[in-house]
Design an enzyme around this catalytic site. Structure first.
Site, PDB file in Angstrom:
ATOM      1  N   TYR A   1       4.115   9.144 -11.187  1.00  0.00           N
ATOM      2  CA  TYR A   1       3.121   8.371 -10.426  1.00  0.00           C
ATOM      3  C   TYR A   1       2.352   7.421 -11.357  1.00  0.00           C
ATOM      4  O   TYR A   1       2.169   6.242 -11.048  1.00  0.00           O
ATOM      5  CB  TYR A   1       2.174   9.364  -9.746  1.00  0.00           C
ATOM      6  CG  TYR A   1       1.150   8.757  -8.828  1.00  0.00           C
ATOM      7  CD1 TYR A   1       1.491   8.383  -7.527  1.00  0.00           C
ATOM      8  CD2 TYR A   1      -0.180   8.596  -9.231  1.00  0.00           C
ATOM      9  CE1 TYR A   1       0.538   7.849  -6.670  1.00  0.00           C
ATOM     10  CE2 TYR A   1      -1.133   8.067  -8.386  1.00  0.00           C
ATOM     11  CZ  TYR A   1      -0.773   7.696  -7.097  1.00  0.00           C
ATOM     12  OH  TYR A   1      -1.719   7.169  -6.249  1.00  0.00           O
TER      13      TYR A   1
ATOM     14  N   ASN B   1       0.797  -1.224   0.000  1.00  0.00           N
ATOM     15  CA  ASN B   1       0.000   0.000   0.000  1.00  0.00           C
ATOM     16  C   ASN B   1       0.834   1.281   0.000  1.00  0.00           C
ATOM     17  O   ASN B   1       0.387   2.314  -0.494  1.00  0.00           O
ATOM     18  CB  ASN B   1      -0.923  -0.027   1.224  1.00  0.00           C
ATOM     19  CG  ASN B   1      -1.544   1.330   1.506  1.00  0.00           C
ATOM     20  OD1 ASN B   1      -2.461   1.763   0.819  1.00  0.00           O
ATOM     21  ND2 ASN B   1      -1.012   2.043   2.502  1.00  0.00           N
TER      22      ASN B   1
HETATM   23  N1  LIG Z   1      -5.818   8.761  -1.761  1.00  0.00           N
HETATM   24  C1  LIG Z   1      -6.076   8.536  -3.021  1.00  0.00           C
HETATM   25  O1  LIG Z   1      -6.851   9.260  -3.645  1.00  0.00           O
HETATM   26  C2  LIG Z   1      -5.449   7.362  -3.740  1.00  0.00           C
HETATM   27  C3  LIG Z   1      -5.973   7.010  -4.993  1.00  0.00           C
HETATM   28  C4  LIG Z   1      -5.424   5.943  -5.677  1.00  0.00           C
HETATM   29  C5  LIG Z   1      -4.377   5.229  -5.128  1.00  0.00           C
HETATM   30  N2  LIG Z   1      -3.881   5.590  -3.920  1.00  0.00           N
HETATM   31  C6  LIG Z   1      -2.748   4.819  -3.418  1.00  0.00           C
HETATM   32  O2  LIG Z   1      -3.083   4.232  -2.183  1.00  0.00           O
HETATM   33  C7  LIG Z   1      -1.932   4.114  -1.367  1.00  0.00           C
HETATM   34  C8  LIG Z   1      -2.181   4.759  -0.005  1.00  0.00           C
HETATM   35  O3  LIG Z   1      -2.450   6.130  -0.214  1.00  0.00           O
HETATM   36  P1  LIG Z   1      -3.091   7.085   0.882  1.00  0.00           P
HETATM   37  O4  LIG Z   1      -3.950   8.012   0.143  1.00  0.00           O
HETATM   38  O5  LIG Z   1      -3.630   6.317   2.006  1.00  0.00           O
HETATM   39  O6  LIG Z   1      -1.776   7.902   1.308  1.00  0.00           O
HETATM   40  P2  LIG Z   1      -1.232   8.440   2.728  1.00  0.00           P
HETATM   41  O7  LIG Z   1      -0.215   9.472   2.385  1.00  0.00           O
HETATM   42  O8  LIG Z   1      -2.356   8.775   3.634  1.00  0.00           O
HETATM   43  O9  LIG Z   1      -0.524   7.145   3.304  1.00  0.00           O
HETATM   44  C9  LIG Z   1       0.620   6.589   2.712  1.00  0.00           C
HETATM   45  C10 LIG Z   1       1.444   5.944   3.806  1.00  0.00           C
HETATM   46  O10 LIG Z   1       2.605   5.369   3.174  1.00  0.00           O
HETATM   47  C11 LIG Z   1       3.714   5.675   3.999  1.00  0.00           C
HETATM   48  N3  LIG Z   1       4.936   5.655   3.209  1.00  0.00           N
HETATM   49  C12 LIG Z   1       5.377   6.589   2.318  1.00  0.00           C
HETATM   50  N4  LIG Z   1       6.575   6.242   1.851  1.00  0.00           N
HETATM   51  C13 LIG Z   1       6.905   5.078   2.458  1.00  0.00           C
HETATM   52  C14 LIG Z   1       8.034   4.229   2.396  1.00  0.00           C
HETATM   53  N5  LIG Z   1       9.089   4.536   1.634  1.00  0.00           N
HETATM   54  N6  LIG Z   1       8.048   3.112   3.147  1.00  0.00           N
HETATM   55  C15 LIG Z   1       7.008   2.805   3.959  1.00  0.00           C
HETATM   56  N7  LIG Z   1       5.910   3.566   4.065  1.00  0.00           N
HETATM   57  C16 LIG Z   1       5.869   4.700   3.320  1.00  0.00           C
HETATM   58  C17 LIG Z   1       3.430   7.055   4.559  1.00  0.00           C
HETATM   59  O11 LIG Z   1       4.229   7.315   5.693  1.00  0.00           O
HETATM   60  C18 LIG Z   1       1.955   6.950   4.843  1.00  0.00           C
HETATM   61  O12 LIG Z   1       1.704   6.448   6.142  1.00  0.00           O
HETATM   62  C19 LIG Z   1      -0.786   4.778  -2.143  1.00  0.00           C
HETATM   63  O13 LIG Z   1      -0.039   3.779  -2.819  1.00  0.00           O
HETATM   64  C20 LIG Z   1      -1.508   5.655  -3.125  1.00  0.00           C
HETATM   65  O14 LIG Z   1      -0.763   5.896  -4.285  1.00  0.00           O
HETATM   66  C21 LIG Z   1      -4.396   6.630  -3.198  1.00  0.00           C
END
Ligand SMILES: NC(=O)c1ccc[n+]([C@@H]2O[C@H](COP(=O)([O-])OP(=O)(O)OC[C@H]3O[C@@H](n4cnc5c(N)ncnc54)[C@H](O)[C@@H]3O)[C@@H](O)[C@H]2O)c1
Length: 248
Positions: free
Chosen positions: A156, A91
């Protein structure tokens, strides 16, 4: 409970979708390994405590998905404690947005390292164990952006398309060994990752969704839980869009 006793790693489990997924997996009976960057900034242990307070089982790990030694330590510790690894939810992810005209190599490299190589690193670290068990599930966080592209997200979009390529390949390589691999492609989800996005852009996005709202992280977590469970026993190599109809 659909994930009873399943040892499940959630990377980036301290915030947003990862946090909601850790809680959901615990509710479904999983033993959850919550891993994230560092305890001060995000505090994976807070999630662990939240799970334990609700009667679930969880362990916290400080793991940067770009750091193979940290990943190996976590996997080794989990195997010592529980003897197996059933589910990996890749994730963790970041954005570093810029149009191609302005993107720096640093922005490009950071996103590739975490969102693409980090997914490879974690899958590589658990696959031997899953093959030896004859079972396992690997789930990758993709995005609607990985399917359709997005303005300002060259780096991305490439990673999110890339992790779909991973699961299609792993489905072919590992299906006969009892391992399923799938990707989840959310639309826009209300989490801290969107904090760099101007309010006006967020409103425009919501307007485009037939349901006229962003997803709650719980609505993505429930898809991960389904895909990790035996309810999804014949879903393999899929990229499941969870967008509220955004792309229609
Ligand atoms: N929020 C959205 O709209 C959305 C949409 C599509 C996909 N996503 C994907 O879902 C996933 C989670 O996103 P989110 O919105 O919950 O983001 P978020 O920023 O709330 O959480 C991401 C988490 O990943 C951790 N992280 C970042 N780099 C890291 C690393 N090198 N090693 C370990 N942990 C790390 C951060 O500390 C954070 O806790 C991501 O891969 C994101 O690309 C999110």
């Amino acid at each position: 409970m659909r994930l009873q006793g399943k040892v499940s790693i959630i990377t980036g489990g301290a915030s947003g979708i990862g946090h909601a997924t850790a809680l959901k997996f615990a509710q479904e009976g999983a033993i959850v390994a919550v891993c994230d960057l560092n305890q001060e900034a995000i505090d994976a242990d807070a999630v662990v405590n939240e799970i334990k307070a609700a009667g679930g089982e969880a362990v916290g790990y400080v793991v940067n998905v770009t750091n193979k030694a940290q990943i190996a330590d976590m996997v080794g510790d989990l195997k010592t404690r529980f003897g197996r690894i059933d589910v990996l939810v890749n994730n963790a992810g970041i954005v570093q947005d810029a149009q191609l005209l302005k993107m720096t190599d640093d922005q490009f490299d950071k996103v590739i390292d975490i969102n693409l190589r980090g997914v490879y690193n974690c899958a590589r670290a658990v696959v031997d164990t899953m093959v030896a068990q004859g079972s396992g599930v690997i789930l990758n966080a993709s995005s609607v952006v990985g399917v359709y592209g997005n303005f300002g997200q060259t780096n991305y979009a490439a990673t999110k398309f890339g992790v779909i390529g991973f699961v299609k390949t792993w489905a072919k390589e590992l299906g006969k060994k009892g391992i399923r691999a799938n990707a989840v492609c959310p639309g826009f989800v209300a989490t801290p990752i969107l904090k760099s996005m101007p309010e006006k852009v967020i409103q425009a996005m919501e307007e485009k969704v037939p349901m006229k709202r962003m997803a709650d992280p719980k609505e993505i977590a429930s898809v991960y839980a389904f895909l990790a469970s035996d309810d999804a026993s014949y879903i393999n190599g899929a990229a499941i869009e969870v967008t509220g109809g955004l792309t229609l």
